[in-house]
Design a protein around this motif. Sequence first.
Motif, PDB file in Angstrom:
ATOM      1  N   GLY A 175       0.818  -1.200   0.000  1.00 44.51           N
ATOM      2  CA  GLY A 175       0.000   0.000   0.000  1.00 44.51           C
ATOM      3  C   GLY A 175       0.852   1.249   0.000  1.00 44.51           C
ATOM      4  N   SER A 176       0.191   2.377  -0.066  1.00 49.85           N
ATOM      5  CA  SER A 176       0.877   3.657  -0.214  1.00 49.85           C
ATOM      6  C   SER A 176       1.746   4.019   0.986  1.00 49.85           C
ATOM      7  N   LEU A 177       1.223   3.856   2.189  1.00 56.58           N
ATOM      8  CA  LEU A 177       1.984   4.197   3.387  1.00 56.58           C
ATOM      9  C   LEU A 177       3.245   3.354   3.489  1.00 56.58           C
ATOM     10  N   LEU A 185       8.578   9.508   6.234  1.00 58.81           N
ATOM     11  CA  LEU A 185       8.571   9.372   7.691  1.00 58.81           C
ATOM     12  C   LEU A 185       9.956   9.073   8.266  1.00 58.81           C
ATOM     13  N   TYR A 186      10.722   8.220   7.593  1.00 55.19           N
ATOM     14  CA  TYR A 186      12.018   7.828   8.143  1.00 55.19           C
ATOM     15  C   TYR A 186      12.967   9.028   8.286  1.00 55.19           C
ATOM     16  N   ALA A 224       4.607  18.552  11.677  1.00 56.22           N
ATOM     17  CA  ALA A 224       4.997  17.960  10.400  1.00 56.22           C
ATOM     18  C   ALA A 224       3.762  17.453   9.671  1.00 56.22           C
ATOM     19  N   VAL A 225       3.797  17.555   8.351  1.00 59.59           N
ATOM     20  CA  VAL A 225       2.756  16.971   7.515  1.00 59.59           C
ATOM     21  C   VAL A 225       3.445  16.088   6.475  1.00 59.59           C
ATOM     22  N   VAL A 226       2.980  14.855   6.372  1.00 53.51           N
ATOM     23  CA  VAL A 226       3.567  13.869   5.470  1.00 53.51           C
ATOM     24  C   VAL A 226       2.482  13.395   4.514  1.00 53.51           C
ATOM     25  N   MET A 312       3.910   4.191  11.828  1.00 53.96           N
ATOM     26  CA  MET A 312       3.131   3.603  10.737  1.00 53.96           C
ATOM     27  C   MET A 312       2.042   2.682  11.264  1.00 53.96           C
ATOM     28  N   ASP A 313       2.326   1.952  12.329  1.00 54.37           N
ATOM     29  CA  ASP A 313       1.288   1.121  12.957  1.00 54.37           C
ATOM     30  C   ASP A 313       0.117   1.981  13.430  1.00 54.37           C
ATOM     31  N   GLU A 314       0.430   3.105  14.083  1.00 57.56           N
ATOM     32  CA  GLU A 314      -0.624   3.990  14.586  1.00 57.56           C
ATOM     33  C   GLU A 314      -1.398   4.616  13.433  1.00 57.56           C
ATOM     34  N   ALA A 315      -0.676   5.002  12.371  1.00 58.83           N
ATOM     35  CA  ALA A 315      -1.354   5.569  11.196  1.00 58.83           C
ATOM     36  C   ALA A 315      -2.291   4.542  10.571  1.00 58.83           C
TER      37      ALA A 315
END
Length: 332
Positions: A175-177, A185-186, A224-226, A312-315
């Motif tokens: 998927g995209s994330l 994010l990294y 921050a915005v990702v 990423m888990d939380e997202a």
Amino acid sequence: MIRLGVIGTNWITERFLEAAKHVEGLSLNAVYSRTEEKAKEFANKYEVHTTFTNLEAMASSDEIDAVYIASPNSHHCRQAVLFLQNKKHVLCEKPMASNAAEVREMIEAAKQNDVLLMEAMKSTIMPNFESIKGNLDKIGKIRRFSGSFCQYSSRYDSYKQGTVLNAFNPEFSSGSLMDLGIYVLYPLVVLFGKPNKVQASGTMLETGVDGQGTILLSYDEMEAVVMFSKITESNLPSEIQGEHGSIIIQKISGPQAVDIQYRDGTTENISVKQDMPTMYYEAKEFVDLIQQGKMESDINTYSNSLLTMEIMDEARRQIGIVFPSDRGQGQS
């Protein structure tokens, strides 16, 4: 000479090997594929004589010292742990695993067996990223990070025609994330650490993966915005905004050009020479660490990989993305 085996015979492995051939002290010694025909075809291309169709046999072989894993995301943990337990150093493609629980399992296996485990996040090891870190103070107090990696996937055309390939199949933790968002994010985690709050939203596809998404992350004195997408295309640069100016990053997935635009209207080019393929730097870091007897990168650290995956888990929890790999590991 570090003798390398590779898992995965796809384009990313080919790109890695093209970059790695410039690294002294590394040689390709073995190729794994599920089918002997594909393994031999790929091996012949690189004049390699040893092939495997059995991972256990490859992991226990004395033909290799290290392995590069470029299989689907959902396979990373199982394969990495197998090789780590057999005292093989592991360079694992990003994302390192399907979830944070798997990352923890991989880190523990590396520590128990005194071997190197490193996530193959190329951007944070590239010279231009070092330049970003070294010039942050020039823009004053940092107030905002804006990161974007939106790249229309050719596999989305197949998806719209009814063919679900790995890139849009939750069975492979894709998927995209997972495939693109991690590239934004990294670096954020490496530069600014753990956020106080994570807010995520995304566009879900019928298969159960996200086509695109946005994450807002709050810090004590900045936010921050990702943004990431596999169903749209964007050429927006990424930006770090400070009170004195902004650092503009072209292609955050592999920074090619970096400038500071100051508040007074002047611009400073802080790009540095990068005359090697983008994946060369991660390959060299991996080899250097092994040669130095180090079990962890000072840049792509265990903590950076784990924290990125926790975000990423939380997202995914907020967006509603659940992978088969999450079963029994706290995801709902």
